[in-house]
Design an enzyme around this catalytic site. Structure first.
Site: not given
Length: 673
Positions: A175, A293
């Site tokens: 991220e 994810e």
């Protein structure tokens, strides 16, 4: 004789060479990797979250136990084919010099990698929370040292694992986000990805062709972020690159805000739009893509934030569509799903749905409950299913097979449970789940339909303060769906003031065990002093009004002298995007001063142990990524339009009509000839 001996020796050497080459190829499968097959073999995957990525003294800092070989074996035995191991290096490496990684920590990570490879799992390791701890600001404030430190991590990782199987892959950074403009941020990411790529590819061993995983900015799904990563990968001209994004669903549904209590069309369309975009950009062009994810953002608070049946419908559809678009999916699990102490699933229904969806589709009902009000006459009740290619098989009440005709009727995809059956399940003064009816099918998962006995919930008058305000509540067998909040002038009160319907878990939460509804300080932090009118919506369809007055840190509830029944709330006029609660009648009552104790439970799962240091913990307040609604109300105070999708369907319908008419004309002409 000499010739014969020489020939024999030559044959022996050739055979030995062939054997050596074969053995080398088997032990070092680096001669050739079919990256498409590689990605297919990764499906499905699981995350070892809140462990080596935890910020603290060791891997137990965020509440999980030490990783064991049995845990890794459990993952493999349950059918997962790949494991993602997030790693945070910040406090586990020297702060200067060679930035050497702590050897004990390195050994633990290596041990876990080897356990996973021994279980024949594909393994992905990455640089995880370092992204926000020091890289986010560092690329702008201390650029050279930040790059040097990032490079040092990957130099050590590349050297440590260069001779390991290519079933181990490297993901550059989790991220990734940076201070600065979008353009600056993308430039920083490209720079780090370039350093990562060069370091690994030039480190020798199997690293020259080891699969490398590259993220979009924020692992977001916006078109510009996906396009930027595609351009970067395309310029590499390297066949062994995998793209990665994350997906936590349509934001209002994902956190239960703005009335999105159900898995409805907007949530489904978000899956379509984002997965189609990823597929068309990457997988359709030969670049495998991993949803590194996936989950629901509300899980950061509690897995019960989203109603059980709606949650299961979401995952059934999401996993099906991901696989239809050739996207590898990896479940984010920070300990909330698989209990790492008992190695049992916290929510077996959830895992059954996920596991089944890897192979086939399951039927899904409009509701996984039937509410029967204690004081009303019981009538037949219907549950309608989307069968998804399955057929009804049988229906059970406990171990007893119910009789079609007397206990229930089936018409196409609808089951009508008889008044006689439902009446037999009712027990006087016993609120909550009276019985569970299990519907089985020719394929997919079984569905449990809870038959619940209830009365309208009663909320007591109370007082307290903004840091801890608990409303004593007799739930009377009902369960809370959502809450509205208004000021006296009709404007929306509390956080996210673009909607009256507040975020479940973040601003309010029920406690069924102890019998209260808590209004959290995160709610009061953004509530002005004065009167606030609340409406609590329950899954039975009933609503209860409750008024509080905030004065500084003091909060007091107001009570009406004579509680009265009112007309149902017209949710469409209050919020055009509010989803119906899915029940036939809706009753509004005011606060009642009497309250009885209740023994109803919500079966809530373990709350996520990490605080804001988890990359998703901030999302429950207002996370703005590509898959989320524009939740920053300073930019937009309304939910997104769905008109474009409707016009698309209209256009397709018109085309089909014209095509059909043309085909019919041609057929008649041919027949006449």
């Amino acid at each position: 004789m000499k010739k014969k001996f020489t020939l024999t020796m030559l044959t022996f050497v050739v055979l030995l060479s062939i054997t050596s080459i074969t053995t080398f190829a088997e032990e070092n499968p680096t001669e050739e990797i079919n990256i498409q097959t590689y990605a297919e073999n990764m499906q499905p995957g699981w995350n070892l979250g809140n462990t080596y990525d935890a910020v603290g003294e060791d891997e137990t800092a965020w509440g999980n136990p030490f990783v064991t070989k049995d845990l890794i074996k459990k993952i493999a035995d349950e059918g997962f084919k790949s494991i993602r191991i997030p790693i945070t290096f910040d406090q586990r490496m020297a702060e200067s010099g060679d930035f050497e990684i702590d050897e004990d920590f390195f050994n633990r990570v290596d041990q876990t990698v080897q356990w996973a490879l021994e279980e024949d799992l594909y393994v992905m390791i990455n640089v995880h929370h370092d992204s926000w701890i020091w890289i986010e600001s560092g690329m702008q404030e201390n650029h050279d040292q930040t790059v040097e430190r990032f490079n040092a991590i990957w130099t050590q990782l590349a050297e440590r694992f260069k001779d390991d199987s290519t079933k181990l892959m490297f993901e550059s950074i989790n991220e990734p986000r940076f201070w600065g403009t979008e353009e600056e941020s993308q430039k920083y990411l490209d720079e780090l990805n370039d350093h990562f790529y060069q370091i690994v590819r030039e480190s020798g061993g199997n690293n020259d062709i080891r699969p490398l995983v590259l993220p979009t900015l924020d692992t977001g799904l916006e078109p510009e972020k996906i396009t930027a990563l595609y351009d970067f990968i395309d310029n590499l001209e390297d066949p062994n690159i995998i793209a990665t994004v994350h997906y936590y669903g349509f934001w209002p549904f994902s956190v239960n805000i703005a009335g999105y209590t159900r898995f409805e069309q907007d949530t489904k369309e978000d899956i379509h739009t984002t997965f189609d975009r990823v597929h068309n950009t990457f997988t359709a062009n030969g670049i495998p893509t991993v949803i590194g994810e996936y989950g629901l953002l509300g899980f950061d608070v509690d897995t019960g934030v989203i109603q059980q049946g709606e949650k299961l419908k979401f995952f059934e559809y999401m996993l099906h569509y991901a696989q239809e678009k050739d996207l590898v999916h990896m479940l984010w699990d920070n300990g909330q799903h698989l209990n790492r102490n008992t190695l049992g699933w916290s929510d077996q229904e959830f895992f059954n749905m996920a596991q089944t969806s890897w192979h086939t589709r399951s039927a899904v009902p409009n509701d996984n409950f039937i509410y029967l009000k204690e004081s009303e006459e019981i009538t037949d009740k219907q549950i309608t299913f989307e069968l998804h290619g399955n057929d009804f098989e049988a229906i059970y009440q406990a171990d007893q097979v119910l009789e079609e005709g007397s206990d229930y009727q089936i018409e196409e995809n609808t089951i009508t449970f008889s008044q006689e059956l439902l009446s037999s399940l009712v027990t006087d003064n016993d609120f909550g789940t009276a019985s569970t009816l299990t519907v089985t099918f020719t394929g997919g998962v079984d569905w449990n339909i809870d038959v619940r006995i209830y009365q309208t919930p009663k909320l007591e008058v109370t007082e307290g303060n903004t840091s801890e305000f608990q409303i004593p509540t007799n739930f009377n067998g009902d369960q809370l769906a959502t809450m509205e909040a208004y000021y006296e002038d009709g404007s929306f009160a509390g956080p996210q003031d673009w909607t009256a319907f507040k975020e479940f878990g973040y601003t309010f939460t029920p406690n069924y065990d102890e019998g209260f509804i808590e209004l959290k300080d995160t709610f009061f932090n953004e509530v002005e002093d004065g009167e606030v009118d609340l409406t609590f919506h329950f899954w039975s369809g009933k609503t209860v009004d409750y008024t509080i007055v905030k004065d500084g840190e003091s909060v007091t509830a107001l009570a009406d002298e004579e509680p009265v029944e009112e007309d149902p709330v017209n949710e469409e006029t209050e919020n055009d995007n509010t989803q119906e609660e899915g029940v036939e009648d809706e009753e509004t009552t005011t606060v009642d001063e009497e309250s009885e104790s209740t023994d109803q439970t919500n079966g809530s799962n373990k709350e996520e142990t990490s605080t804001e240091s988890d990359e998703k913990s901030g999302s429950t307040s207002e996370k703005t990524t590509d898959q989320h609604l524009a939740s920053d109300h300073n930019e937009s105070n309304r939910l997104p339009d769905t008109a474009t999708a409707q016009f698309n369907f209209m256009g397709i319908g018109l085309f089909l009509i014209l095509f059909g008419f043309g085909g019919l004309t041609w057929y008649r002409k041919r027949k006449a000839e």
